[in-house]
Scaffold this motif. Structure first.
Motif, PDB file in Angstrom:
ATOM      1  N   ILE A 251     -40.353  12.412  12.827  1.00 22.56           N
ATOM      2  CA  ILE A 251     -41.260  11.630  11.985  1.00 22.56           C
ATOM      3  C   ILE A 251     -42.339  10.988  12.847  1.00 22.56           C
ATOM      4  N   ALA A 252     -43.538  10.869  12.296  1.00 24.37           N
ATOM      5  CA  ALA A 252     -44.648  10.189  12.978  1.00 24.37           C
ATOM      6  C   ALA A 252     -44.623   8.709  12.636  1.00 24.37           C
ATOM      7  N   ASP A 253     -44.823   7.851  13.668  1.00 23.63           N
ATOM      8  CA  ASP A 253     -44.917   6.411  13.432  1.00 23.63           C
ATOM      9  C   ASP A 253     -45.760   5.792  14.533  1.00 23.63           C
ATOM     10  N   GLU A 254     -46.680   4.917  14.135  1.00 18.03           N
ATOM     11  CA  GLU A 254     -47.629   4.340  15.083  1.00 18.03           C
ATOM     12  C   GLU A 254     -47.022   3.292  16.003  1.00 18.03           C
ATOM     13  N   THR A 255     -45.800   2.837  15.730  1.00 14.25           N
ATOM     14  CA  THR A 255     -45.174   1.831  16.599  1.00 14.25           C
ATOM     15  C   THR A 255     -44.532   2.444  17.838  1.00 14.25           C
ATOM     16  N   VAL A 256     -44.463   3.768  17.917  1.00 16.20           N
ATOM     17  CA  VAL A 256     -43.892   4.429  19.097  1.00 16.20           C
ATOM     18  C   VAL A 256     -44.782   4.147  20.308  1.00 16.20           C
ATOM     19  N   GLN A 257     -44.162   3.800  21.435  1.00 13.22           N
ATOM     20  CA  GLN A 257     -44.900   3.570  22.673  1.00 13.22           C
ATOM     21  C   GLN A 257     -45.059   4.900  23.407  1.00 13.22           C
ATOM     22  N   ILE A 258     -46.270   5.439  23.397  1.00 10.99           N
ATOM     23  CA  ILE A 258     -46.526   6.771  23.959  1.00 10.99           C
ATOM     24  C   ILE A 258     -46.135   6.838  25.430  1.00 10.99           C
ATOM     25  N   GLU A 259     -46.393   5.748  26.158  1.00 10.13           N
ATOM     26  CA  GLU A 259     -46.190   5.769  27.606  1.00 10.13           C
ATOM     27  C   GLU A 259     -44.732   5.571  28.030  1.00 10.13           C
ATOM     28  N   CYS A 267     -33.992   7.394  16.981  1.00 13.29           N
ATOM     29  CA  CYS A 267     -33.620   6.265  16.131  1.00 13.29           C
ATOM     30  C   CYS A 267     -32.151   6.402  15.782  1.00 13.29           C
ATOM     31  N   ALA A 268     -31.357   5.403  16.211  1.00 12.50           N
ATOM     32  CA  ALA A 268     -29.920   5.404  15.940  1.00 12.50           C
ATOM     33  C   ALA A 268     -29.564   4.139  15.183  1.00 12.50           C
ATOM     34  N   THR A 269     -28.496   4.189  14.410  1.00  9.97           N
ATOM     35  CA  THR A 269     -28.103   3.010  13.624  1.00  9.97           C
ATOM     36  C   THR A 269     -26.948   2.290  14.302  1.00  9.97           C
ATOM     37  N   PHE A 270     -27.226   1.134  15.025  1.00  6.43           N
ATOM     38  CA  PHE A 270     -28.564   0.632  15.301  1.00  6.43           C
ATOM     39  C   PHE A 270     -28.606   0.270  16.762  1.00  6.43           C
ATOM     40  N   GLY A 271     -29.634   0.791  17.465  1.00  4.29           N
ATOM     41  CA  GLY A 271     -29.759   0.466  18.869  1.00  4.29           C
ATOM     42  C   GLY A 271     -30.522  -0.814  19.104  1.00  4.29           C
ATOM     43  N   ASP A 272     -31.508  -1.066  18.242  1.00  7.15           N
ATOM     44  CA  ASP A 272     -32.291  -2.292  18.358  1.00  7.15           C
ATOM     45  C   ASP A 272     -32.966  -2.582  17.025  1.00  7.15           C
ATOM     46  N   ILE A 273     -33.804  -3.618  17.019  1.00  4.33           N
ATOM     47  CA  ILE A 273     -34.445  -4.033  15.773  1.00  4.33           C
ATOM     48  C   ILE A 273     -35.441  -2.982  15.289  1.00  4.33           C
ATOM     49  N   THR A 274     -36.071  -2.258  16.229  1.00  2.00           N
ATOM     50  CA  THR A 274     -36.996  -1.191  15.811  1.00  2.00           C
ATOM     51  C   THR A 274     -36.256  -0.119  15.029  1.00  2.00           C
ATOM     52  N   ASP A 275     -35.036   0.224  15.477  1.00  2.00           N
ATOM     53  CA  ASP A 275     -34.222   1.188  14.729  1.00  2.00           C
ATOM     54  C   ASP A 275     -33.991   0.711  13.303  1.00  2.00           C
ATOM     55  N   LEU A 276     -33.719  -0.573  13.161  1.00  2.00           N
ATOM     56  CA  LEU A 276     -33.468  -1.130  11.836  1.00  2.00           C
ATOM     57  C   LEU A 276     -34.732  -1.055  10.972  1.00  2.00           C
ATOM     58  N   GLU A 277     -35.866  -1.369  11.588  1.00  2.00           N
ATOM     59  CA  GLU A 277     -37.119  -1.323  10.830  1.00  2.00           C
ATOM     60  C   GLU A 277     -37.404   0.096  10.346  1.00  2.00           C
ATOM     61  N   TRP A 278     -37.168   1.091  11.201  1.00  2.00           N
ATOM     62  CA  TRP A 278     -37.386   2.483  10.798  1.00  2.00           C
ATOM     63  C   TRP A 278     -36.370   2.912   9.735  1.00  2.00           C
ATOM     64  N   TYR A 279     -35.151   2.457   9.913  1.00  4.79           N
ATOM     65  CA  TYR A 279     -34.088   2.757   8.947  1.00  4.79           C
ATOM     66  C   TYR A 279     -34.492   2.309   7.537  1.00  4.79           C
ATOM     67  N   LYS A 281     -37.690   1.416   6.587  1.00  4.67           N
ATOM     68  CA  LYS A 281     -39.004   1.942   6.206  1.00  4.67           C
ATOM     69  C   LYS A 281     -38.920   3.378   5.693  1.00  4.67           C
ATOM     70  N   TYR A 282     -38.067   4.197   6.335  1.00  2.23           N
ATOM     71  CA  TYR A 282     -38.004   5.618   5.987  1.00  2.23           C
ATOM     72  C   TYR A 282     -36.736   5.997   5.227  1.00  2.23           C
ATOM     73  N   ASP A 283     -35.986   4.967   4.802  1.00  2.00           N
ATOM     74  CA  ASP A 283     -34.778   5.190   4.003  1.00  2.00           C
ATOM     75  C   ASP A 283     -33.846   6.195   4.674  1.00  2.00           C
ATOM     76  N   LEU A 284     -33.574   5.937   5.938  1.00  7.67           N
ATOM     77  CA  LEU A 284     -32.704   6.815   6.730  1.00  7.67           C
ATOM     78  C   LEU A 284     -31.236   6.524   6.421  1.00  7.67           C
TER      79      LEU A 284
END
Length: 807
Positions: A251-259, A267-279, A281-284
């Motif tokens: 999936i494409a998402d602008e919050t990914v840090q390219i560098e 994205c795993a349930t749940f490694g960090d808060i970003t994982d939760l936000e994606w979970y 946002k994208y109904d994973l």
């Protein structure tokens, strides 16, 4: 007066005197304006250290100041004796685990332990001379506090601000409880950054770097930044999770840090808060790996049932063996940990109680503008915290010793059933609702979680004011102007004093609760104190094992007044270092005040206001300097700047009073036959007034020695039984010409002293002449002061503005 100040004997005597006179008791019948203080109830989690003394003493000094400014002081003290910190103390001291006992057995052990520590805490505060009204003492676990806390919860529920939700929550696997965002700390830890090979269903290899390979089975998607030219071609495709061989979307998402890493993120349930936000946002889907106790779920292939770290090691081994691990780099990165135990936080689905704060962020931000922040820059810390909130406040804890939720659940429909007001405080494990559920069912399941300790300590203003209670602090028939301004004269409170690290918890949560319950801010002013540091950047705390000097030992060795004087050194809100050597200047001050008072009093034995007296210019100057200093101190103290106020008072005492005034009038006091009896009486009057004013000024910082000096001399001459019943003077106008005179005279005497020192002369040596240049408007004051100046400088001749002055 004895030769030396004997603090061990005198401080206990003064504390007994204050108790006997009951001068710190809040007077509900007084017509004086109320000044109420919301003091942090110290957490019962172990012994107190010098850092506690530093901040609590500063708040206490403000109480003394406001009392001497004519306010009716409402100064309660509490103890935060429920919740996880207390549980961990009991477990540590008793060598037990709460989970191994019944809740009632463990609660009894907690109560026994807290009572012991609270007695020690109270004795420590009393030994420091705290002017607390101990009849107002509360504990966050006592029945009244529990009732108010449970009433607060019910009020929030009925207003739609408290809700029950089954969703991912911040979880401490060590303490085995949910926690709130405010209980997170960020710490740097060393770990492996592992690069793992995923493949698309088309067979293309993708490298993904992660510090959490044990969550591989929980992976639900891969994410790529839409502008990442290296990997954009994979967006929309499907990948296969290595070892476990199931398909996941890319999936494409602008919050990914390219560098960061390869630029592709798992994205795993749940490694960090970003994982939760994606979970969300994208109904994973949710894939369970981490259990509440920090072990791997038994259903997880290869590593099920293992502790987390061992599971991580085994997965890394399996990846290597299968050629799926291309790299493992040692890195340091920041990890969110539980502030209570330092354990890295997991995010685990669980049914918890929350208070809605995210929908009202603007309201909480605006509330900051209604409160006076001291120092002002601390307001920014509060605003930053509110602006960056990401979670509602989780208030339920899966622990044992705390305020119970006044809630049951209907066995038939599952709806929460709240306790009736008449049942509070209530323990749902030991009682039942007094009415059936709306569905008609009369069988209920009790809530087993307890309220977060902050959920109770955040209602300290309500506890202090007995919010919702039948009994009130102040009778409604009182009609003073202060009482008619608001519904409850104690709310909002006048001032909250606290340290800066709990702005995000105690300050914020109290503001939330007050706005929700009363629609008002909890206090008008907030006074933010700094930390005491053991070494650069390191706070003194029990957890860091750097609090080696116990406050009790320091008080016994050096005196409470020495500790208090030191505590008033720093500018408000700034951190300060502490070592025993730091007390040297405070000890020198105590000795100087004792000796200066002893000298002054030795010359006042025959003084009476009935005596014929003539005040010379230097006498009028020192009185005006005392008034000026009192005004300057008031200005700083009204801004809660104790250090700046004490600095002004120190300048008056050390420089003007001791170094100059006492030296100038010394001969006049000893030789009335030379200077005149009325002139000596004038010096006595100035000594009497200026010493008393300085005792009042220093009383808020060093209450014991100032009170003792008052008792042995002033008590029989003034109308008050104790110094701390007196008020600071109301000063409206200063006589500037005497202040100008004093500054000019000090400069002249300093030049004489410098001249003698540079010429290796004794300060008692006689010199030929002293020449003073004076503003014309005050030169007559020098003519009036000729004998004082000649005696102080020991000169044969005095010349002022080219005019010789002879005796």
């Amino acid at each position: 007066m004895k030769k030396h100040y004997e603090h061990q004997e005198i401080e206990a005597q003064m504390q007994a005197l204050w108790k006997e006179l009951n001068i710190y008791k809040f007077d509900p019948d007084s017509k004086a304006p109320i000044y109420s203080i919301d003091t942090p109830p110290p957490t019962v989690s172990g012994s107190l250290h010098i850092g506690h003394i530093f901040s609590y003493a500063q708040g206490e000094m403000i109480a003394r100041y406001k009392r001497m400014r004519g306010y009716n002081i409402f100064y309660p003290f509490g103890f935060d004796d429920n919740g996880l910190p207390t549980e961990r103390l009991v477990e540590r001291e008793s060598q037990i685990l709460a989970k191994d006992l019944t809740r009632s057995e463990f609660t009894l052990k907690c109560i026994d332990t807290t009572q012991k520590y609270e007695s020690e805490f109270k004795a420590l505060w009393q030994s420091l001379g705290f002017s607390v009204d101990w009849t107002l003492q509360y504990e966050t676990i006592n029945p009244t506090s529990q009732r108010i806390s449970q009433r607060s919860f019910i009020d929030l529920y009925e207003k739609g601000k408290a809700y029950h939700k089954d969703s991912p929550v911040l979880w401490c696997t060590e303490c085995q409880t949910s926690i709130a965002q405010a209980e997170l700390e960020s710490t740097e830890k060393s770990t492996l950054f592992n690069t793992i090979i995923f493949k698309t269903t088309e067979g293309e290899a993708l490298e993904i770097a992660t510090t959490r390979p044990e969550l591989l089975y929980a992976t639900t998607a891969l994410f790529i930044h839409p502008d990442d030219r290296r990997h954009a071609k994979h967006i929309g495709k499907t990948a296969i999770v290595p070892l476990y061989n199931y398909e996941i979307p890319i999936i494409a998402d602008e919050t990914v840090q390219i560098e960061k890493g390869s630029g592709i993120v798992m994205c795993a349930t749940f490694g960090d808060i970003t994982d939760l936000e994606w979970y969300e946002k994208y109904d994973l889907p949710y894939r369970k790996v981490i259990m509440n106790d920090g072990t791997i779920s038994p259903e997880t292939p290869f590593i099920g049932g293992l502790p987390l770290k061992r599971g991580r090691q085994l997965i890394i081994t399996l990846l290597k063996e299968n050629g799926l691990l291309t790299n493992s780099d040692n890195i340091k990165h920041h990890v969110s940990v539980h502030e209570r135990c330092g354990t890295p936080i997991e995010i685990i689905p669980s049914k918890q109680w929350y208070i809605d704060i995210l929908t009202e962020k603007d309201r909480f931000l605006k509330a900051a503008d209604q409160i006076n922040w001291y120092p002002a820059h601390m307001k920014k810390r509060y605003l930053n915290w509110v602006e960056n909130l990401k979670w509602d406040w989780c208030i339920s804890r899966q622990r044992y010793f705390g305020v119970p939720f006044p809630v049951w659940y209907c066995e038939a429909c599952g709806e929460p059933k709240l306790a009736d007001e008449s049942q509070l405080p209530v323990n749902p494990l030991e009682s039942n609702p007094i009415s059936p559920c709306t569905c008609g069912c009369n069988t209920f399941i009790p809530e087993t979680a307890v309220l977060d300790t902050w959920a109770t300590s955040s209602v300290t203003p309500q506890i202090n004011a007995l919010w919702g209670e039948k009994s009130k602090r102040i009778r409604p028939d009182q009609t003073s102007a202060e009482l008619t301004l608001q519904r409850d004269p104690l709310m909002p409170m006048s001032m909250r004093t606290q340290a800066h690290e709990i702005i995000r918890t105690w300050a914020f949560y109290t503001i939330v609760k007050s706005l929700y319950h009363t629609g008002e801010i909890p206090w008008k002013d907030i006074m933010i104190c700094g930390f005491v540091l053991a070494k650069k950047g390191e706070k003194i705390s029990k957890s860091k094992n750097n609090a080696t000097l116990s406050p009790q030992a320091l008080i016994q060795t050096h005196s409470a007044d020495v500790i208090r004087y030191w505590a008033a050194t720093a500018k408000l809100g700034t951190d300060t270092f502490f070592s025993e050597d730091e007390l040297g200047s405070a000890k020198r001050f105590i000795n100087k005040l004792w000796n200066a008072s002893k000298f002054s009093i030795s010359h006042l034995g025959d003084f009476s206001l009935e005596n014929e007296m003539k005040l010379l210019p230097v006498d009028k100057w020192i009185i005006e300097r005392c008034k000026e200093t009192m005004l300057l101190a008031q200005k700083h103290l009204d801004q809660y700047e104790l250090g700046l106020a004490r600095h002004e008072i120190d300048l008056l005492f050390w420089r003007d009073f001791c170094d100059y005034y006492l030296e100038i009038v010394k001969e006049r006091l000893y030789k009335p036959e030379k200077h005149g009896v009325p002139e000596r009486a004038g010096a006595q009057y100035a000594l009497y007034i200026s010493l008393l004013m300085m005792l009042k000024l220093y009383a808020i910082f060093t209450p014991h020695i100032t009170e003792y000096i008052y008792q042995i001399f002033y008590k029989d001459r003034e109308q008050f039984e104790a110094l701390h019943q007196m008020k600071w003077c109301e000063i409206t106008l200063l006589k500037d010409k005497y202040l100008i005179f004093g500054d000019t005279l000090k400069t002249a005497i300093a030049e004489v002293r410098r001249y003698k020192s540079e010429n290796a002369l004794s300060m008692k040596s006689e010199i030929d002449e002293v020449i003073i240049g004076s503003p014309s408007e005050i030169q007559d004051l020098f003519f009036e002061s000729k004998m004082d100046i000649i005696a102080c400088c020991n000169t044969k001749r005095l010349i002022v503005n080219s005019r010789p002055i002879t005796l």
